[in-house]
Design a protein around this motif. Structure first.
Motif, mmCIF file in Angstrom:
data_model
loop_
_atom_site.group_PDB
_atom_site.id
_atom_site.type_symbol
_atom_site.label_atom_id
_atom_site.label_comp_id
_atom_site.label_asym_id
_atom_site.label_seq_id
_atom_site.Cartn_x
_atom_site.Cartn_y
_atom_site.Cartn_z
ATOM 1 N N MET A 25 -11.094 -5.285 -64.796
ATOM 2 C CA MET A 25 -12.015 -5.129 -65.907
ATOM 3 C C MET A 25 -12.687 -3.767 -65.776
ATOM 4 O O MET A 25 -13.187 -3.415 -64.710
ATOM 5 C CB MET A 25 -13.059 -6.250 -65.843
ATOM 6 C CG MET A 25 -14.288 -6.031 -66.675
ATOM 7 S SD MET A 25 -15.500 -7.354 -66.471
ATOM 8 C CE MET A 25 -15.958 -7.548 -68.159
ATOM 9 N N ARG A 26 -12.661 -3.024 -66.877
ATOM 10 C CA ARG A 26 -13.350 -1.739 -66.876
ATOM 11 C C ARG A 26 -14.709 -1.908 -67.551
ATOM 12 O O ARG A 26 -14.832 -2.591 -68.564
ATOM 13 C CB ARG A 26 -12.533 -0.688 -67.625
ATOM 14 C CG ARG A 26 -11.238 -0.337 -66.916
ATOM 15 C CD ARG A 26 -10.434 0.689 -67.664
ATOM 16 N NE ARG A 26 -10.275 0.295 -69.070
ATOM 17 C CZ ARG A 26 -10.174 1.152 -70.081
ATOM 18 N NH1 ARG A 26 -10.206 2.456 -69.872
ATOM 19 N NH2 ARG A 26 -10.018 0.732 -71.317
ATOM 20 N N VAL A 27 -15.717 -1.273 -66.956
ATOM 21 C CA VAL A 27 -17.061 -1.300 -67.530
ATOM 22 C C VAL A 27 -17.631 0.106 -67.540
ATOM 23 O O VAL A 27 -17.314 0.926 -66.680
ATOM 24 C CB VAL A 27 -18.024 -2.242 -66.757
ATOM 25 C CG1 VAL A 27 -17.587 -3.695 -66.865
ATOM 26 C CG2 VAL A 27 -18.175 -1.835 -65.309
ATOM 27 N N GLU A 48 -14.017 0.276 -62.411
ATOM 28 C CA GLU A 48 -12.989 -0.760 -62.473
ATOM 29 C C GLU A 48 -13.419 -1.843 -61.496
ATOM 30 O O GLU A 48 -13.477 -1.603 -60.276
ATOM 31 C CB GLU A 48 -11.630 -0.182 -62.071
ATOM 32 C CG GLU A 48 -10.506 -1.178 -62.122
ATOM 33 C CD GLU A 48 -9.802 -1.196 -63.455
ATOM 34 O OE1 GLU A 48 -9.265 -2.268 -63.792
ATOM 35 O OE2 GLU A 48 -9.766 -0.170 -64.148
ATOM 36 N N LYS A 76 -13.598 -6.409 -60.735
ATOM 37 C CA LYS A 76 -12.838 -7.627 -61.038
ATOM 38 C C LYS A 76 -13.498 -8.432 -62.147
ATOM 39 O O LYS A 76 -12.816 -9.101 -62.915
ATOM 40 C CB LYS A 76 -12.600 -8.456 -59.783
ATOM 41 C CG LYS A 76 -13.796 -9.153 -59.227
ATOM 42 C CD LYS A 76 -13.411 -10.018 -58.020
ATOM 43 C CE LYS A 76 -14.567 -10.855 -57.643
ATOM 44 N NZ LYS A 76 -15.140 -10.940 -56.450
ATOM 45 N N ASP A 77 -14.846 -8.367 -62.236
ATOM 46 C CA ASP A 77 -15.548 -9.107 -63.286
ATOM 47 C C ASP A 77 -16.976 -8.580 -63.415
ATOM 48 O O ASP A 77 -17.399 -7.705 -62.655
ATOM 49 C CB ASP A 77 -15.538 -10.615 -62.992
ATOM 50 C CG ASP A 77 -16.105 -10.973 -61.621
ATOM 51 O OD1 ASP A 77 -16.951 -10.233 -61.086
ATOM 52 O OD2 ASP A 77 -15.696 -12.011 -61.072
ATOM 53 N N MET A 78 -17.716 -9.120 -64.368
ATOM 54 C CA MET A 78 -19.088 -8.664 -64.609
ATOM 55 C C MET A 78 -19.985 -8.930 -63.401
ATOM 56 O O MET A 78 -20.886 -8.139 -63.117
ATOM 57 C CB MET A 78 -19.647 -9.342 -65.866
ATOM 58 C CG MET A 78 -20.991 -8.808 -66.303
ATOM 59 S SD MET A 78 -21.017 -7.037 -66.698
ATOM 60 C CE MET A 78 -20.393 -7.055 -68.362
ATOM 61 N N ARG A 132 -21.643 -2.292 -69.863
ATOM 62 C CA ARG A 132 -20.902 -2.680 -71.069
ATOM 63 C C ARG A 132 -19.408 -2.714 -70.769
ATOM 64 O O ARG A 132 -18.836 -1.708 -70.338
ATOM 65 C CB ARG A 132 -21.147 -1.663 -72.191
ATOM 66 C CG ARG A 132 -22.588 -1.494 -72.613
ATOM 67 C CD ARG A 132 -23.013 -2.456 -73.682
ATOM 68 N NE ARG A 132 -22.216 -2.365 -74.880
ATOM 69 C CZ ARG A 132 -22.466 -1.519 -75.889
ATOM 70 N NH1 ARG A 132 -23.481 -0.687 -75.836
ATOM 71 N NH2 ARG A 132 -21.686 -1.535 -76.941
ATOM 72 N N PRO A 133 -18.764 -3.865 -71.001
ATOM 73 C CA PRO A 133 -17.310 -3.923 -70.815
ATOM 74 C C PRO A 133 -16.602 -3.076 -71.861
ATOM 75 O O PRO A 133 -17.062 -2.978 -73.001
ATOM 76 C CB PRO A 133 -16.963 -5.400 -71.007
ATOM 77 C CG PRO A 133 -18.236 -6.131 -71.201
ATOM 78 C CD PRO A 133 -19.334 -5.145 -71.390
ATOM 79 N N TYR A 177 -13.259 -2.355 -74.233
ATOM 80 C CA TYR A 177 -12.145 -3.082 -74.812
ATOM 81 C C TYR A 177 -10.873 -2.681 -74.090
ATOM 82 O O TYR A 177 -10.663 -1.513 -73.770
ATOM 83 C CB TYR A 177 -11.962 -2.724 -76.293
ATOM 84 C CG TYR A 177 -12.875 -3.467 -77.229
ATOM 85 C CD1 TYR A 177 -12.713 -4.833 -77.449
ATOM 86 C CD2 TYR A 177 -13.878 -2.802 -77.912
ATOM 87 C CE1 TYR A 177 -13.545 -5.512 -78.320
ATOM 88 C CE2 TYR A 177 -14.713 -3.468 -78.794
ATOM 89 C CZ TYR A 177 -14.538 -4.824 -78.995
ATOM 90 O OH TYR A 177 -15.358 -5.493 -79.862
ATOM 91 N N GLU A 178 -10.021 -3.645 -73.860
ATOM 92 C CA GLU A 178 -8.675 -3.394 -73.372
ATOM 93 C C GLU A 178 -7.740 -3.622 -74.554
ATOM 94 O O GLU A 178 -8.093 -4.340 -75.498
ATOM 95 C CB GLU A 178 -8.328 -4.336 -72.207
ATOM 96 C CG GLU A 178 -9.267 -4.244 -71.017
ATOM 97 C CD GLU A 178 -9.251 -2.901 -70.307
ATOM 98 O OE1 GLU A 178 -8.313 -2.102 -70.510
ATOM 99 O OE2 GLU A 178 -10.190 -2.636 -69.540
ATOM 100 N N ASP A 238 -7.374 -7.021 -75.847
ATOM 101 C CA ASP A 238 -8.498 -7.582 -76.601
ATOM 102 C C ASP A 238 -8.361 -7.308 -78.093
ATOM 103 O O ASP A 238 -8.925 -8.027 -78.920
ATOM 104 C CB ASP A 238 -9.828 -6.957 -76.143
ATOM 105 C CG ASP A 238 -10.138 -7.211 -74.687
ATOM 106 O OD1 ASP A 238 -9.726 -8.262 -74.148
ATOM 107 O OD2 ASP A 238 -10.797 -6.340 -74.088
#
Length: 127
Positions: free
Chosen positions: A1-3, A86, A88-90, A113-114, A116-117, A120
């Motif tokens: 997950m990118r944030v 990068e 793994k999760d929030m 803020r995540p 969009y991939e 999504d």
């Protein structure tokens, strides 16, 4: 997950960087934190932004474009810096932010803020 991790601007950050013992100490602490992010494989990009007085906005209205000179009002709505991580999760992103040195003198906020991939944005096969 990118944030994207956004350091919100303050009245102090909008004055521009001032070399003081405290600001240099903060930079050193932030450099160490960034080194930890790199070693953990989390950090993808990071930078501080100059004050909004050095910036421009381009307002769009249909085909019209209007350039607006900074500084911009509502400091609490501005961004003073960012990281792209990068994780793994929030929960992992929150854990890293909680370890971060305070990026500003006094109170400050950091927003996560995540991004969009592509997955999504694409319709799933069940749609």
């Amino acid at each position: 997950m990118r944030v994207m991790v956004l350091v919100k601007a303050t009245a102090d950050s909008e004055k521009g960087f001032v070399h003081t013992p405290e600001s240099l100490e903060m930079l050193e602490a932030m450099g160490k934190f960034n080194d930890e992010l790199v070693k953990a494989g989390v950090l993808r990009a990071a930078d501080g932004l100059r004050p909004s007085s050095d910036g421009k906005r381009v307002a769009f209205d249909g085909a019209s474009r209007t350039v607006i000179d900074g500084p911009f009002t509502e400091t609490k709505e501005l961004v003073a810096g960012y990281w792209l991580w990068e994780v793994k999760d929030m929960d992992e992103a929150i854990a890293w932010v909680k370890r971060c040195p305070n990026p500003m003198p006094g109170p400050s906020d950091i927003e996560i803020r995540p991004l969009y991939e592509m997955a999504d944005l694409m319709p799933s096969s069940s749609d």
